[in-house]
Design an enzyme around this catalytic site. Structure first.
Site, mmCIF file in Angstrom:
data_model
loop_
_atom_site.group_PDB
_atom_site.id
_atom_site.type_symbol
_atom_site.label_atom_id
_atom_site.label_comp_id
_atom_site.label_asym_id
_atom_site.label_seq_id
_atom_site.Cartn_x
_atom_site.Cartn_y
_atom_site.Cartn_z
ATOM 1 N N CYS A 115 -2.725 2.454 0.570
ATOM 2 C CA CYS A 115 -2.370 4.003 0.589
ATOM 3 C C CYS A 115 -3.947 4.263 0.147
ATOM 4 O O CYS A 115 -4.911 4.350 0.619
ATOM 5 C CB CYS A 115 -1.280 4.028 -0.373
ATOM 6 S SG CYS A 115 -1.038 5.897 -0.286
ATOM 7 N N HIS A 210 3.251 1.764 1.928
ATOM 8 C CA HIS A 210 3.359 1.115 0.573
ATOM 9 C C HIS A 210 4.124 -0.325 1.112
ATOM 10 O O HIS A 210 5.234 -0.397 0.685
ATOM 11 C CB HIS A 210 3.836 1.638 -0.589
ATOM 12 C CG HIS A 210 3.033 2.611 -1.119
ATOM 13 N ND1 HIS A 210 2.363 2.266 -2.308
ATOM 14 C CD2 HIS A 210 2.525 3.771 -0.908
ATOM 15 C CE1 HIS A 210 1.427 3.354 -2.573
ATOM 16 N NE2 HIS A 210 1.584 4.354 -1.849
ATOM 17 N N GLU A 212 4.544 -3.041 -0.455
ATOM 18 C CA GLU A 212 4.971 -3.678 -1.791
ATOM 19 C C GLU A 212 6.409 -3.083 -1.957
ATOM 20 O O GLU A 212 7.276 -3.585 -2.953
ATOM 21 C CB GLU A 212 4.191 -3.459 -3.017
ATOM 22 C CG GLU A 212 3.959 -2.086 -3.621
ATOM 23 C CD GLU A 212 3.422 -1.032 -2.767
ATOM 24 O OE1 GLU A 212 3.190 0.122 -3.324
ATOM 25 O OE2 GLU A 212 2.839 -1.235 -1.929
#
Length: 252
Positions: A115, A210, A212
Site C-alpha cells: 500500500c 493489504h 497481511e
C-alpha cells in the site's frame, strides 16, 4: 536445518499510544505483518523510524525488506501541491522508508512494498501519485475488497497467476510510473494495483492492497523465496540476494 531469511518490516511511530496503565510514544505495527512473514517461512524483524543515514547499515543485516502501509506520502516528495483530501505528513517515516528503499535497491535486496510502501517505492524511483480516488476505501477504518487481475509474464503473475479478490484500504494510487517500473496487476477500474522491476533486476514488487489482512500468503512467500535465493520453482535464483554476514552488533 536452513536458517529462515530475516525479513525487516518498517513500522509506525505514534504518540499517545495506550496499553495497560501506559500512554507513551510507541513504535508499532499491526500484528498481521509479522504473522504473514512467519506464515510465509521468514523471520520478522521490526524496523522503527531511524536516522536515514543508518538505513544502509540496517539493510545490510537483512535478507529481505517489507515497507508497510500507513499514512499518505508527503506530496512534496514528488513535487506536487497538497490536495485537501491528502492526510497529514509523516516526515520522519517518509525520510526513513525512502532511505530504506534506496539502500535495498542499491544492495539488490528483495523488497516488497505494501500500500503506502508501493506508493513510496514509486516515488523513490521518480514517479508520482494520484492523491485521491474513490471506491478503494469505502468505509472509514474498515477493509474492503475487490478483484485484481495480474499482468501475464510478471513476477506478480508468477506468484499469483489468477484474478483474486484482495483486502483493500487506500485512497491514493500510482500516477506516473517511476524509473524501470512496470504495472503487474490492475483493478477493474484500471487502477494500477501492483508494480515491479522486471527480471533481470532484483526482486522488487509493490502491491496496493493489504495481504497481511487476508488469507493468501503467496505474495509474501514469493518475497521469502527471493530472500532465500530461490526462484518461484525452488531453483536457485540467477541473482540471489547477498548473504548476510555475522557482523558483530557493535559494528553497526
Amino acid at each position: 536445518m536452513a536458517v529462515p531469511p530475516l525479513i525487516g518490516v518498517s513500522t509506525y511511530l505514534e504518540a499517545g499510544t495506550r496499553w495497560g496503565v501506559w500512554e507513551l510514544e510507541a513504535a508499532l505495527l499491526p500484528a498481521g505483518y509479522p504473522r504473514l512473514v512467519q506464515r510465509a517461512g521468514g523471520l520478522a524483524a521490526l524496523l522503527p523510524p531511524d536516522a536515514p543515514e543508518r538505513a544502509a547499515q540496517a539493510v545490510a543485516r537483512l535478507d529481505g525488506l517489507v515497507v508497510a502501509g500507513g499514512p499518505d506520502v508527503d506530496p512534496a516528495r514528488y513535487g506536487a501541491e497538497r490536495d485537501p483530501r491528502t492526510g497529514p505528513p509523516a516526515p520522519a517515516r517518509d525520510a526513513w522508508e525512502l532511505a530504506l528503499i534506496e539502500a535495498a535497491l542499491a544492495a539488490r535486496l528483495p523488497l516488497l512494498g505494501i500500500c503506502r510502501g508501493m506508493q513510496l517505492l514509486n516515488v523513490a524511483l521518480g514517479g508520482t501519485l494520484v492523491q485521491h480516488l474513490d471506491g478503494h476505501a469505502e468505509v472509514v477504518g474498515v477493509f474492503g475488497g475487490h478483484p485484481v487481475r495480474p499482468v501475464p509474464g510478471t513476477r506478480y503473475a508468477a506468484a499469483v497467476p489468477e484474478e483474486t479478490t484482495v483486502p483493500t484500504y487506500h485512497h491514493q494510487a500510482v500516477d506516473r510510473l517511476g524509473r524501470g517500473l512496470i504495472p503487474s496487476a490492475h483493478a477493474a477500474d484500471g487502477t494500477v494495483e501492483a508494480i515491479e522491476l522486471p527480471s533481470p533486476a532484483p526482486w522488487v514488487l509493490g502491491v496496493q492492497w493489504h495481504p497481511e489482512m487476508g488469507e493468501d500468503p503467496r505474495v509474501m512467500r514469493a518475497l521469502v523465496r527471493a530472500a532465500s535465493g530461490e526462484t518461484p520453482s525452488g531453483a536457485p535464483a540467477e541473482t540471489p540476494a547477498p548473504a548476510r554476514t555475522s557482523t558483530p552488533a557493535s559494528a553497526v
